[in-house]
Structure formats: structure tokens, C-alpha cells
Design a protein around this motif. Sequence first.
Motif, short mmCIF file in Angstrom:
data_model
loop_
_atom_site.label_atom_id
_atom_site.label_comp_id
_atom_site.label_asym_id
_atom_site.label_seq_id
_atom_site.Cartn_x
_atom_site.Cartn_y
_atom_site.Cartn_z
N PRO A 7 30.13 45.47 29.17
CA PRO A 7 29.88 44.02 29.25
C PRO A 7 31.15 43.22 29.57
O PRO A 7 31.11 42.28 30.37
CB PRO A 7 29.35 43.68 27.85
CG PRO A 7 28.66 44.94 27.41
CD PRO A 7 29.56 46.03 27.92
N GLU A 8 32.27 43.60 28.96
CA GLU A 8 33.53 42.91 29.27
C GLU A 8 33.96 43.18 30.71
O GLU A 8 34.51 42.30 31.37
CB GLU A 8 34.63 43.36 28.30
CG GLU A 8 34.42 42.87 26.88
CD GLU A 8 35.45 43.40 25.91
OE1 GLU A 8 35.36 43.06 24.71
OE2 GLU A 8 36.35 44.16 26.33
N LEU A 9 33.69 44.39 31.19
CA LEU A 9 34.02 44.74 32.56
C LEU A 9 33.21 43.91 33.54
O LEU A 9 33.74 43.37 34.52
CB LEU A 9 33.75 46.23 32.79
CG LEU A 9 34.04 46.78 34.19
CD1 LEU A 9 35.52 46.67 34.52
CD2 LEU A 9 33.59 48.23 34.30
N GLU A 10 31.92 43.78 33.29
CA GLU A 10 31.07 42.98 34.16
C GLU A 10 31.49 41.51 34.17
O GLU A 10 31.49 40.85 35.20
CB GLU A 10 29.61 43.10 33.72
CG GLU A 10 29.02 44.49 33.96
CD GLU A 10 27.61 44.63 33.43
OE1 GLU A 10 27.21 43.81 32.57
OE2 GLU A 10 26.90 45.56 33.87
N ASP A 11 31.91 41.01 32.99
CA ASP A 11 32.39 39.63 32.91
C ASP A 11 33.68 39.46 33.68
O ASP A 11 33.89 38.44 34.35
CB ASP A 11 32.59 39.25 31.44
CG ASP A 11 32.96 37.78 31.28
OD1 ASP A 11 32.18 36.92 31.74
OD2 ASP A 11 34.03 37.49 30.72
N ALA A 12 34.56 40.45 33.62
CA ALA A 12 35.83 40.39 34.35
C ALA A 12 35.59 40.34 35.86
O ALA A 12 36.26 39.60 36.58
CB ALA A 12 36.70 41.60 34.00
N ILE A 13 34.63 41.11 36.33
CA ILE A 13 34.28 41.11 37.75
C ILE A 13 33.78 39.72 38.16
O ILE A 13 34.17 39.18 39.20
CB ILE A 13 33.23 42.18 38.06
CG1 ILE A 13 33.82 43.58 37.84
CG2 ILE A 13 32.73 42.05 39.50
CD1 ILE A 13 32.81 44.70 37.93
N LYS A 14 32.94 39.12 37.31
CA LYS A 14 32.40 37.79 37.60
C LYS A 14 33.50 36.73 37.62
O LYS A 14 33.42 35.76 38.36
CB LYS A 14 31.34 37.42 36.56
CG LYS A 14 30.04 38.20 36.67
CD LYS A 14 29.07 37.82 35.58
CE LYS A 14 27.79 38.63 35.65
NZ LYS A 14 26.85 38.31 34.53
N GLN A 15 34.53 36.94 36.78
CA GLN A 15 35.64 35.98 36.72
C GLN A 15 36.59 36.11 37.90
O GLN A 15 37.51 35.30 38.05
CB GLN A 15 36.42 36.16 35.42
CG GLN A 15 35.67 35.72 34.17
CD GLN A 15 36.57 35.76 32.95
OE1 GLN A 15 37.57 35.02 32.86
NE2 GLN A 15 36.26 36.62 32.00
N GLY A 16 36.39 37.13 38.72
CA GLY A 16 37.23 37.28 39.90
C GLY A 16 38.46 38.14 39.69
O GLY A 16 39.46 37.97 40.40
N ALA A 17 38.40 39.07 38.75
CA ALA A 17 39.55 39.96 38.52
C ALA A 17 39.85 40.78 39.77
O ALA A 17 38.94 41.25 40.45
CB ALA A 17 39.27 40.89 37.34
N ASP A 18 41.12 40.95 40.06
CA ASP A 18 41.54 41.82 41.16
C ASP A 18 41.71 43.25 40.67
O ASP A 18 41.50 44.20 41.41
CB ASP A 18 42.84 41.32 41.76
CG ASP A 18 42.69 39.94 42.40
OD1 ASP A 18 41.76 39.77 43.20
OD2 ASP A 18 43.49 39.04 42.07
N TYR A 19 42.11 43.38 39.40
CA TYR A 19 42.14 44.68 38.76
C TYR A 19 41.82 44.50 37.29
O TYR A 19 41.94 43.38 36.74
CB TYR A 19 43.51 45.37 38.94
CG TYR A 19 44.59 44.89 38.00
CD1 TYR A 19 44.78 45.47 36.74
CD2 TYR A 19 45.43 43.85 38.36
CE1 TYR A 19 45.76 45.02 35.88
CE2 TYR A 19 46.42 43.39 37.51
CZ TYR A 19 46.59 43.98 36.27
OH TYR A 19 47.55 43.52 35.41
#
Length: 346
Positions: free
Chosen positions: A250-262
Motif C-alpha cells: 500500500p505504501e508503495l502504491e501511494d509512492a507511485i501515485k505521489q510521483g516517486a522516481d525511486y
Amino acid sequence: MQTSIYRIIDANFNRSREACRVMEEFARFVLCSKPLAARAKQLRHKISSAAAQLDSKKMLAARESDKDPGAGLEVFGQMKRTGGEDVFAAAAKRLPEALRVLAETAQTISPESAGEFEKARFQAYTLEKDIARALNAREKFENVRLYVLLDAAEETGFEKMLSAALKGGADCIQLRAKNQDAAFVYRLACILARRCREAGAVSIVNDRPDIAVSSGADGVHLGLADVPAEVLRDISTRPMVLGLTTHNIPELEDAIKQGADYVGIGPFAQTQTKPGLTPSGLTYIKEAVKHLQGSGVYHTAIGGINAGSIPQLREAGVRCAAVSSAVTKADNPEKAAKELKNLLLL
């Protein structure tokens, strides 16, 4: 006169869809980003939906490609394509130009479709920016294998450890300075940015987007309790790498939505830095590596990693590993970094 208007609309409708398709393919095959490719595809369909409100038969009837005086026209200084980035840049500029023409000319026939073309034009600007940002992250992070975290110490000691890590082959260095004076952290961040730039490594500042921006660092890493990710986008004056911490899907999916580059994925094992965190071992790391496929987001495994951990991490699909004490507390930090780097390159 209306025939000429339809001819202009037909030409720019085709031009906009073609440019959008080039951007889609760039996102898909160069950046390997399913989200960005999907956005380009959605925009292409939005343009088609706007054009569907016009008379397609009149558009086709007005088309005279063999008589187009602009066919084959070249101008001095016209952009030459020498690589994929040039192809993307040309398409990204061509798309809003065509959409502007569509919005202007369609206004004489269908104000409704003209309004849709105008909305699409602004979406095109945002898409260009986001793809360019992802391209910057790819250029910076694609070849990162050894990521070393350095805690802020007195200036001389920090520079000495920084030199050892860089000489040992570290591809990315993060400055971690919890509860330190901002002026002191800024000085170290400036040293970090300069030394990494000279060595061809990536410089990351932990927790502090403001210091990352002002020091000239390549990016910032934010934890779950730090300022929101959009803060970096709001204050940065140049493309910067954004890293986010994750401990579960869930935290990973949220990070992707926030625009994380890595993203940091872990902790792999117990770590002195965050003793309260329960290690995930390889379970979450394997899940995360699989989940990130096609996202365009890079990863670094983190938490209690040493030379003995690398073979099993590599077997789990890990390309980049973040270490701290495995280098900083080694008898010979430069040698330790070289050993880790060699293991990651196997």
C-alpha cells in the motif's frame, strides 16, 4: 473558405495524434512507464473524441496531401533527430502547437470541440513536463547500483567518508542529518553536491527539500513522516529526483501515485538506524520488485544490508542496494564499497 478551415483542422488533427503517439511510445519503450504511456494514450483518445464532434466527411473531402505546399518543406536550423530524446522533444512541442491551431480554427465551426482541444492543449503541457521529469530520473538513476547513506558528522569526517565512498564506486550518496542545525546541513549538502557532480555520482539530501534545492543536490529522499512529496515539485527550479520510503505494497502504491522516481524497499534486516522497524526480509522486497515492473519507478533495497546480503538480494531481482554501516564502519570504507559494488554488478 469553410473547405480551407476543414483542411487546416484535418491536418492538425492528424499531426496532434501522431505527436501524441510518439510520446506514448517514448514513455512505453524508453522510460518503460505504463502510467505515462497510458496518459498519452488517453490524451490521444480525448483529441479523437473532440474531433468526432466535427464532420469527418468534410475533413476527408478537404484533404489534398498531394497538393500541400508545405509537404517536404524544410527551414534552416530545423531540429535534427540524433536520438530518442530529440524525437520526444520534437513531438512534445508539435502536439500543443497542433492543438492550438485546432482550438482556434474549430471555434468557427464547433465551439464545443474547440473547448475540448484547448483543454487537451494544457494536458499536453503537463504530460511533456512529467515525461521530461521521468527522463531526468532515468538519466540519473538508471545505472545506480551502490547507494551509500552518510550521517552528518563534523565536516572533515564527512568529507573523508564521502571521498572513500566515491572512490569505492558509490553511484549515489545520501546525506542524512537528523536534528542538525540547518546551516550545518546546508554546508554539508553543498559539499555533497559538488563532490558527487565531480565524480559523476547522484547526490541526495534526506528529509529537506529546501536544502536539496538550494545546495544544488540532484534530489531528495522523504520518509513517511516527512513533508509531502509535492513540496519538492513546488519549490524546485529544475528537474530533481524524488525518493520515497516504503515498507509494504500500500505504501508503495501511494509512492507511485505521489510521483516517486525511486523508492526505498525494506527494511531487509534489522538496522541500527531504525531499530523500531520489523525487518521484512526478502518477502516485501520480492513483492515490491515485481510490483514496480512497468511503473517506470526505480528501487533500492535498504536496511541492514552488507556484502553477505547481496547475492540473495540480486537473486530476488534487486538492482540497487542502499548501505550505511557496511561502508562507514568498515576498517577500510573504500575497499568495502568496492566489494559491495562488484557484488551488485555480478
